[in-house]
Design a protein around this motif. Structure first.
Motif, PDB file in Angstrom:
ATOM      1  N   ASP A  78      -1.848  -5.456  -7.138  1.00  0.00           N
ATOM      2  CA  ASP A  78      -2.629  -4.215  -7.216  1.00  0.00           C
ATOM      3  C   ASP A  78      -3.525  -4.019  -6.008  1.00  0.00           C
ATOM      4  OD1 ASP A  78      -3.258  -1.778  -8.322  1.00  0.00           O
ATOM      5  OD2 ASP A  78      -4.868  -2.551  -9.590  1.00  0.00           O
ATOM      6  N   ILE A  79      -2.934  -4.220  -4.839  1.00  0.00           N
ATOM      7  CA  ILE A  79      -3.646  -3.987  -3.581  1.00  0.00           C
ATOM      8  C   ILE A  79      -2.775  -3.152  -2.652  1.00  0.00           C
ATOM      9  CG2 ILE A  79      -4.309  -5.131  -1.400  1.00  0.00           C
ATOM     10  CD1 ILE A  79      -5.743  -7.217  -2.916  1.00  0.00           C
ATOM     11  N   ALA A  80      -3.411  -2.282  -1.893  1.00  0.00           N
ATOM     12  CA  ALA A  80      -2.720  -1.524  -0.857  1.00  0.00           C
ATOM     13  C   ALA A  80      -3.616  -1.422   0.364  1.00  0.00           C
ATOM     14  CB  ALA A  80      -2.361  -0.127  -1.358  1.00  0.00           C
ATOM     15  N   VAL A  81      -3.008  -1.475   1.538  1.00  0.00           N
ATOM     16  CA  VAL A  81      -3.736  -1.282   2.790  1.00  0.00           C
ATOM     17  C   VAL A  81      -3.252   0.019   3.415  1.00  0.00           C
ATOM     18  CG1 VAL A  81      -4.298  -2.190   5.067  1.00  0.00           C
ATOM     19  CG2 VAL A  81      -4.018  -3.761   3.138  1.00  0.00           C
ATOM     20  N   LEU A  82      -4.158   0.908   3.675  1.00  0.00           N
ATOM     21  CA  LEU A  82      -3.849   2.231   4.196  1.00  0.00           C
ATOM     22  C   LEU A  82      -4.260   2.346   5.653  1.00  0.00           C
ATOM     23  CD1 LEU A  82      -5.533   4.263   1.287  1.00  0.00           C
ATOM     24  CD2 LEU A  82      -3.211   3.293   1.323  1.00  0.00           C
ATOM     25  N   ARG A  83      -3.615   3.260   6.353  1.00  0.00           N
ATOM     26  CA  ARG A  83      -4.126   3.661   7.663  1.00  0.00           C
ATOM     27  C   ARG A  83      -4.642   5.085   7.525  1.00  0.00           C
ATOM     28  NH1 ARG A  83      -4.510   1.897  12.473  1.00  0.00           N
ATOM     29  NH2 ARG A  83      -3.100   0.144  12.163  1.00  0.00           N
ATOM     30  N   VAL A  84      -5.937   5.231   7.755  1.00  0.00           N
ATOM     31  CA  VAL A  84      -6.582   6.535   7.652  1.00  0.00           C
ATOM     32  C   VAL A  84      -6.617   7.189   9.028  1.00  0.00           C
ATOM     33  CG1 VAL A  84      -8.720   7.741   7.036  1.00  0.00           C
ATOM     34  CG2 VAL A  84      -7.968   5.758   5.696  1.00  0.00           C
ATOM     35  N   VAL A 121       0.848   3.838   4.506  1.00  0.00           N
ATOM     36  CA  VAL A 121       0.566   2.613   3.761  1.00  0.00           C
ATOM     37  C   VAL A 121       1.212   1.475   4.533  1.00  0.00           C
ATOM     38  CG1 VAL A 121       0.789   1.421   1.549  1.00  0.00           C
ATOM     39  CG2 VAL A 121       0.650   3.924   1.610  1.00  0.00           C
ATOM     40  N   VAL A 122       0.412   0.559   5.075  1.00  0.00           N
ATOM     41  CA  VAL A 122       0.962  -0.497   5.925  1.00  0.00           C
ATOM     42  C   VAL A 122       1.253  -1.774   5.145  1.00  0.00           C
ATOM     43  CG1 VAL A 122      -0.129   0.424   8.003  1.00  0.00           C
ATOM     44  CG2 VAL A 122      -1.324  -1.310   6.653  1.00  0.00           C
ATOM     45  N   TYR A 123       0.730  -1.855   3.924  1.00  0.00           N
ATOM     46  CA  TYR A 123       0.995  -3.016   3.068  1.00  0.00           C
ATOM     47  C   TYR A 123       0.647  -2.628   1.639  1.00  0.00           C
ATOM     48  CZ  TYR A 123      -0.023  -7.423   0.628  1.00  0.00           C
ATOM     49  OH  TYR A 123      -0.076  -8.439  -0.285  1.00  0.00           O
TER      50      TYR A 123
END
Length: 433
Positions: A291-297, A283-285
């Motif tokens: 209620d937001i998340a930025v993932l690295r897949v 999770v980079v942010y």
């Protein structure tokens, strides 16, 4: 006896129901053939052979026309060495081989009458668009799946291509961009030929705005089903604690979802429209209040298959959104699989106690499992993240603005899901103390 009669009637109904479906599929192929013919990419009457196998020679000719390179091919003096190519296809095959888009089955044979496979055709398209199997962008054995993964084609193709599937895949490719950012296939063709430009305008191919169907066909590949696991036993049993949605915002695997979609999770996976499943690396942010998340897949799937790129969506934010604007949602309602819905913006700044930012309220249907999906404008850009609804309202769906992601630093390595869960539990405990 009554049961037998009923069963017979049901069988008749099933058979009757199969006719429109088959006709619809044939109609789609005919529309693809008509589109390509109108643009001058197919010869008149091509739609009469939809059920016939597509040959390697036909594929090479269509490829060169898609590239707008017929004139260049006619002037190319390079000698391919193939001795089995018919006159009508020789110029195209020679030019495509010179460009490295196609190859022979031997040094002297192209096998022009052999059926072209889905992998071979998609490899040709990818090379024409600037992708390279030589540098590891894709492999020929995986070319069809890669083409679907990045959104070049809108459905899965496998085995030998019929003319119908060849035309449909070529029609999909018209609106796909060249890798160097120089525009799409159709915009390049239109810039080279005024007749093609007029035809493309008449067909609506140069329209910036998208219908719901076009949004789904061009952008569903960038959306995924998110399965989250909160305990090791759930991981072992392959039984997720929750289902949600997410979407890629970069080719290298950055993706957006709701924070509540990953809350308490220690592991999560992203299932693409291709059926492939990729683990979430980090999770980079994230921001629980927004209620937001930025993932690295991960680029390596759960079955250890690696990709070089994912399809992704462009972020626009809510700055230009107004009540009455048409919007589309792409997500995973009820965990049943990816789906599209459409509606209008009802309000752009609806205050909701749960969220730190005003939400976009709209009428595009979502359900449990849609959390983390994309709310698109008619240009196919993400304006917000689908997140919830007013329980006792009608068509009062909520989406949180994607704007914070535009401003966030996404360059760090981030934290694992387990680390995020641990940090948030510690923060909540500290608040209580």
């Amino acid at each position: 006896m009554k049961k037998q009669v009923l069963a017979f009637l049901c069988a008749l109904l099933l058979l009757a129901g199969a006719v429109p479906a088959a006709a619809a599929l044939e109609g789609e192929s005919l529309r693809a053939a008509d589109t390509l013919t109108t643009l001058g990419l197919l010869d008149a009457g091509a739609g009469d052979s939809l059920d016939q196998p597509a040959t390697r020679a036909q594929a090479a000719v269509l490829l060169v026309r898609l590239a707008g390179a017929e004139q260049a091919a006619a002037q190319d003096l390079w000698i391919s060495g193939f001795t089995d190519v018919p006159v009508w296809a020789d110029t195209a095959v020679t030019y495509a081989a010179h460009q490295g888009w196609v190859s022979g089955t031997s040094l002297t044979k192209f096998s022009p009458n052999s059926a072209v496979t889905a992998n071979a055709w998609c490899a040709m398209l990818l090379r024409m668009l600037g992708y390279s199997d030589g540098s590891g962008d894709f492999t020929v054995s995986d070319a069809a799946a890669f083409a679907q993964r990045i959104g070049l084609v809108s459905r899965a193709y496998d085995g030998a291509m019929t003319c119908a599937s060849l035309y449909e895949a070529a029609r999909d490719a018209l609106t796909f961009p060249y890798r160097d950012g120089s525009g799409t296939v159709i915009t390049r063709l239109a810039s080279q030929n005024s007749r093609v430009k007029s035809a493309a305008n008449a067909l609506g191919l140069l329209e910036e705005t998208l219908t719901a169907r076009q949004a789904a066909e061009r952008h569903m590949a960038a959306v995924f089903c998110l399965d989250a696991y909160e305990k090791q036993k759930e991981i072992d049993a392959k039984e997720p604690a929750s289902n949600a949605s997410g979407f890629f915002i970069s080719a290298d695997g950055l993706a957006v979802t709701n924070y509540h979609s990953i809350e308490n999770a220690i592991y999560a996976t992203a299932a693409l429209s291709t059926g492939e499943v990729y683990p979430v690396e980090s999770v980079v942010y994230y921001d629980p209040d927004i209620d937001i998340a930025v993932l690295r897949v991960s680029k390596t799937s759960t079955v250890k298959k690696t990709t070089s790129a994912f399809a992704f969506l462009e972020l626009a934010g809510v700055g230009d959104v107004r009540p009455g604007d048409a919007v589309y949602t792409l997500g995973n309602p009820l965990g049943l699989g990816l789906a599209v819905s459409s509606g209008i913006v009802s309000a752009t700044d609806r205050e909701v106690d749960r969220y730190a930012l005003p939400c976009v309220m709209n009428t595009a249907d979502i359900s449990k499992g849609s959390s983390g999906g994309a709310l698109l404008n008619v240009y196919g850009q993400v304006v917000a993240v689908t997140t919830g609804a007013f329980t006792y309202g009608n068509n009062m769906y909520l989406a949180v603005p994607v704007d914070p992601v535009l401003e966030a630093d996404l360059t760090g390595s981030g934290m694992t899901l387990a680390e995020v869960a641990k940090a948030e539990k510690a923060a909540q405990q500290a608040d209580k103390d």
